[in-house]
Structures are given as structure tokens and as C-alpha cells.
Design a protein around this motif. Structure first.
Motif, PDB file in Angstrom:
ATOM      1  N   PHE A 136      19.810 -22.175 -36.419  1.00  0.00           N
ATOM      2  CA  PHE A 136      19.471 -23.316 -35.562  1.00  0.00           C
ATOM      3  C   PHE A 136      20.700 -23.873 -34.863  1.00  0.00           C
ATOM      4  O   PHE A 136      20.648 -24.242 -33.692  1.00  0.00           O
ATOM      5  CB  PHE A 136      18.796 -24.420 -36.378  1.00  0.00           C
ATOM      6  CG  PHE A 136      17.441 -24.042 -36.909  1.00  0.00           C
ATOM      7  CD1 PHE A 136      16.539 -23.317 -36.145  1.00  0.00           C
ATOM      8  CD2 PHE A 136      17.071 -24.414 -38.189  1.00  0.00           C
ATOM      9  CE1 PHE A 136      15.296 -22.968 -36.645  1.00  0.00           C
ATOM     10  CE2 PHE A 136      15.819 -24.073 -38.692  1.00  0.00           C
ATOM     11  CZ  PHE A 136      14.935 -23.343 -37.916  1.00  0.00           C
ATOM     12  N   THR A 137      21.812 -23.939 -35.577  1.00  0.00           N
ATOM     13  CA  THR A 137      23.038 -24.482 -34.992  1.00  0.00           C
ATOM     14  C   THR A 137      23.546 -23.600 -33.861  1.00  0.00           C
ATOM     15  O   THR A 137      23.957 -24.098 -32.809  1.00  0.00           O
ATOM     16  CB  THR A 137      24.113 -24.657 -36.094  1.00  0.00           C
ATOM     17  OG1 THR A 137      23.597 -25.511 -37.105  1.00  0.00           O
ATOM     18  CG2 THR A 137      25.388 -25.242 -35.537  1.00  0.00           C
ATOM     19  N   GLU A 138      23.509 -22.303 -34.066  1.00  0.00           N
ATOM     20  CA  GLU A 138      23.944 -21.370 -33.021  1.00  0.00           C
ATOM     21  C   GLU A 138      23.050 -21.490 -31.778  1.00  0.00           C
ATOM     22  O   GLU A 138      23.540 -21.523 -30.648  1.00  0.00           O
ATOM     23  CB  GLU A 138      23.918 -19.942 -33.559  1.00  0.00           C
ATOM     24  CG  GLU A 138      24.395 -18.901 -32.564  1.00  0.00           C
ATOM     25  CD  GLU A 138      24.360 -17.500 -33.146  1.00  0.00           C
ATOM     26  OE1 GLU A 138      24.156 -16.558 -32.356  1.00  0.00           O
ATOM     27  OE2 GLU A 138      24.519 -17.348 -34.371  1.00  0.00           O
ATOM     28  N   GLU A 139      21.760 -21.568 -31.985  1.00  0.00           N
ATOM     29  CA  GLU A 139      20.832 -21.709 -30.854  1.00  0.00           C
ATOM     30  C   GLU A 139      21.050 -23.045 -30.148  1.00  0.00           C
ATOM     31  O   GLU A 139      21.026 -23.120 -28.926  1.00  0.00           O
ATOM     32  CB  GLU A 139      19.386 -21.576 -31.329  1.00  0.00           C
ATOM     33  CG  GLU A 139      18.381 -21.518 -30.207  1.00  0.00           C
ATOM     34  CD  GLU A 139      18.507 -20.275 -29.339  1.00  0.00           C
ATOM     35  OE1 GLU A 139      18.141 -20.365 -28.138  1.00  0.00           O
ATOM     36  OE2 GLU A 139      18.959 -19.223 -29.818  1.00  0.00           O
ATOM     37  N   GLU A 140      21.291 -24.106 -30.914  1.00  0.00           N
ATOM     38  CA  GLU A 140      21.530 -25.422 -30.314  1.00  0.00           C
ATOM     39  C   GLU A 140      22.791 -25.401 -29.453  1.00  0.00           C
ATOM     40  O   GLU A 140      22.823 -25.987 -28.376  1.00  0.00           O
ATOM     41  CB  GLU A 140      21.629 -26.493 -31.407  1.00  0.00           C
ATOM     42  CG  GLU A 140      21.627 -27.924 -30.885  1.00  0.00           C
ATOM     43  CD  GLU A 140      22.966 -28.389 -30.370  1.00  0.00           C
ATOM     44  OE1 GLU A 140      22.995 -29.264 -29.484  1.00  0.00           O
ATOM     45  OE2 GLU A 140      24.012 -27.882 -30.845  1.00  0.00           O
ATOM     46  N   ARG A 141      23.825 -24.729 -29.900  1.00  0.00           N
ATOM     47  CA  ARG A 141      25.061 -24.609 -29.101  1.00  0.00           C
ATOM     48  C   ARG A 141      24.786 -23.888 -27.785  1.00  0.00           C
ATOM     49  O   ARG A 141      25.288 -24.284 -26.737  1.00  0.00           O
ATOM     50  CB  ARG A 141      26.136 -23.859 -29.883  1.00  0.00           C
ATOM     51  CG  ARG A 141      26.894 -24.714 -30.834  1.00  0.00           C
ATOM     52  CD  ARG A 141      28.136 -23.970 -31.377  1.00  0.00           C
ATOM     53  NE  ARG A 141      28.382 -24.452 -32.716  1.00  0.00           N
ATOM     54  CZ  ARG A 141      28.237 -23.749 -33.825  1.00  0.00           C
ATOM     55  NH1 ARG A 141      27.892 -22.486 -33.782  1.00  0.00           N
ATOM     56  NH2 ARG A 141      28.461 -24.291 -34.999  1.00  0.00           N
ATOM     57  N   SER A 142      23.997 -22.848 -27.853  1.00  0.00           N
ATOM     58  CA  SER A 142      23.654 -22.101 -26.647  1.00  0.00           C
ATOM     59  C   SER A 142      22.870 -22.972 -25.667  1.00  0.00           C
ATOM     60  O   SER A 142      23.182 -23.027 -24.483  1.00  0.00           O
ATOM     61  CB  SER A 142      22.829 -20.860 -27.016  1.00  0.00           C
ATOM     62  OG  SER A 142      22.319 -20.227 -25.864  1.00  0.00           O
ATOM     63  N   VAL A 143      21.853 -23.657 -26.181  1.00  0.00           N
ATOM     64  CA  VAL A 143      21.030 -24.519 -25.334  1.00  0.00           C
ATOM     65  C   VAL A 143      21.876 -25.642 -24.745  1.00  0.00           C
ATOM     66  O   VAL A 143      21.783 -25.947 -23.553  1.00  0.00           O
ATOM     67  CB  VAL A 143      19.826 -25.087 -26.130  1.00  0.00           C
ATOM     68  CG1 VAL A 143      19.095 -26.159 -25.347  1.00  0.00           C
ATOM     69  CG2 VAL A 143      18.875 -23.952 -26.512  1.00  0.00           C
ATOM     70  N   SER A 144      22.734 -26.252 -25.557  1.00  0.00           N
ATOM     71  CA  SER A 144      23.579 -27.341 -25.076  1.00  0.00           C
ATOM     72  C   SER A 144      24.538 -26.861 -23.989  1.00  0.00           C
ATOM     73  O   SER A 144      24.785 -27.567 -23.009  1.00  0.00           O
ATOM     74  CB  SER A 144      24.372 -27.967 -26.232  1.00  0.00           C
ATOM     75  OG  SER A 144      23.511 -28.661 -27.087  1.00  0.00           O
ATOM     76  N   GLY A 145      25.081 -25.672 -24.167  1.00  0.00           N
ATOM     77  CA  GLY A 145      25.977 -25.111 -23.143  1.00  0.00           C
ATOM     78  C   GLY A 145      25.262 -24.896 -21.826  1.00  0.00           C
ATOM     79  O   GLY A 145      25.771 -25.257 -20.755  1.00  0.00           O
ATOM     80  N   ARG A 146      24.072 -24.314 -21.888  1.00  0.00           N
ATOM     81  CA  ARG A 146      23.290 -24.107 -20.659  1.00  0.00           C
ATOM     82  C   ARG A 146      22.895 -25.441 -20.034  1.00  0.00           C
ATOM     83  O   ARG A 146      22.907 -25.602 -18.825  1.00  0.00           O
ATOM     84  CB  ARG A 146      22.052 -23.261 -20.940  1.00  0.00           C
ATOM     85  CG  ARG A 146      22.353 -21.840 -21.294  1.00  0.00           C
ATOM     86  CD  ARG A 146      23.061 -21.108 -20.174  1.00  0.00           C
ATOM     87  NE  ARG A 146      23.252 -19.723 -20.573  1.00  0.00           N
ATOM     88  CZ  ARG A 146      24.167 -18.933 -20.070  1.00  0.00           C
ATOM     89  NH1 ARG A 146      24.970 -19.372 -19.129  1.00  0.00           N
ATOM     90  NH2 ARG A 146      24.282 -17.695 -20.482  1.00  0.00           N
TER      91      ARG A 146
END
Length: 182
Positions: A136-146
Motif C-alpha cells: 500500500f505504501t509503495e502504491e501510495e507513493r506512486s499515486v502521490s507522485g503522479r
């Protein structure tokens, strides 16, 4: 991970394409606004997905805290409190739009949940719980970056629109007249 596909047909592919904010001075005010609105909708959708991921992260962390403190009970019983704690600290841009494609975003979130076994966090091993948190943390970082990338596009488009008003290339009277006609 949220990937951007050059030449792709999805909204995020268009909004984050290099030419989306190129030569803005050549676009009409209506075209600028349409692009800004499209980018703003993508930002709203990414924000919604980000909130879904934050909720799941908070649930996993709550279960980890419960275990480390030797607490009893079920995290589900504390769900309203866990999720309310996240909402209090939430800050960001004001969003006047509702998320579109909620089903798509929810399906992505649910697929992550299903993969991580989060439907019953109490039954997960410590290792599986940690893996869930990492996912979840990795996906959240990706979404936040985009989301930050899309916010930069919205800011660029808003700046061009504001510049036109500041330099007299657009008028508030025309905007108000167009609003009345629609």
C-alpha cells in the motif's frame, strides 16, 4: 503503480504528455479551460485513490499497533476512529470536483486489498501484514507522485489563463456572459 503510456488514450496519458502544456499561447481560452478542467478531474481522481490507500495503510498500522501493545479486540471495531484520525490531519488543495471513474479506482484499491488479504487483518501473519503495508505504501507513493505531476499541469494551465486576464487578452465580462448563456 500508475504508469503513463506515451500516446495512450487514458486521461492521465493525455494530461501528462509533454505536448499537453506546450505552445499554450496558441490555444483559445476555451481550449485552455477544457484542458485545465480535464487535468483537474484527473487530480481529483488521483486524490480519491490516494485517500483509499491511506485508509488501508491506517488499518494495517492500527493492527500492527494493536499487536505490539498486546491489545485485544478487533481493528474493525475501531474502524470509524481509525479513519477519522486520518481525516483530521488531511490537508491539500480544495477540490470542487467529484471523483469520476470511482469504480475503476475502487477496483484498483480492492485488487490491492484482495492481494494483501486485508479483509481480515487480524488473521494475517506479522510478515503478511508488513507485506500489505509495503504494498500500500509503495502504491501510495506512486499515486502521490503522479498527483504532483498533474497538479503542476493544472498550475501551468491556470497560470496561462490568469496571464490572459492580467494582460487583457481575456475579460471577466466575457466569462460571465458565457456562464449566463450556458
Amino acid at each position: 503503480m500508475i504508469e503513463v503510456r506515451p500516446g495512450g488514450r487514458r486521461r492521465i496519458d493525455r494530461v501528462l504528455a509533454a505536448d499537453y502544456v506546450r505552445d499554450l499561447e496558441r490555444l483559445s481560452l476555451a481550449e485552455l479551460r477544457a484542458r485545465r478542467d480535464e487535468a483537474a478531474q484527473e487530480e481529483t481522481d488521483l486524490s480519491y485513490l490516494r485517500r483509499l490507500l491511506h485508509a488501508r495503510i491506517d488499518i494495517v498500522r492500527a493492527e500492527q499497533r494493536r499487536r505490539s501493545s498486546g491489545g485485544s479486540g478487533d481493528v474493525v471495531e475501531q474502524l470509524a476512529e481509525i479513519l477519522a484520525d486520518d481525516a483530521v490531519g488531511t490537508a491539500g488543495r480544495h477540490q470542487s470536483l467529484e471523483p469520476s471513474r470511482v469504480g475503476d479506482r475502487r477496483r484498483l484499491g480492492e485488487s490491492l486489498v484482495a492481494d494483501a488479504g486485508l479483509s481480515n487483518v487480524g488473521s494475517l501473519s506479522d510478515e503478511a501484514l508488513e507485506h500489505s503495508l509495503d504494498t500500500f505504501t509503495e502504491e501510495e507513493r506512486s499515486v502521490s507522485g503522479r498527483r504532483r505531476e498533474v497538479q503542476a499541469v493544472v498550475d501551468t494551465l491556470n497560470s496561462e489563463i490568469a496571464g490572459r486576464y492580467a494582460h487583457g487578452a481575456a475579460s471577466v465580462d466575457d466569462l460571465l456572459a458565457a456562464e449566463r448563456d450556458s
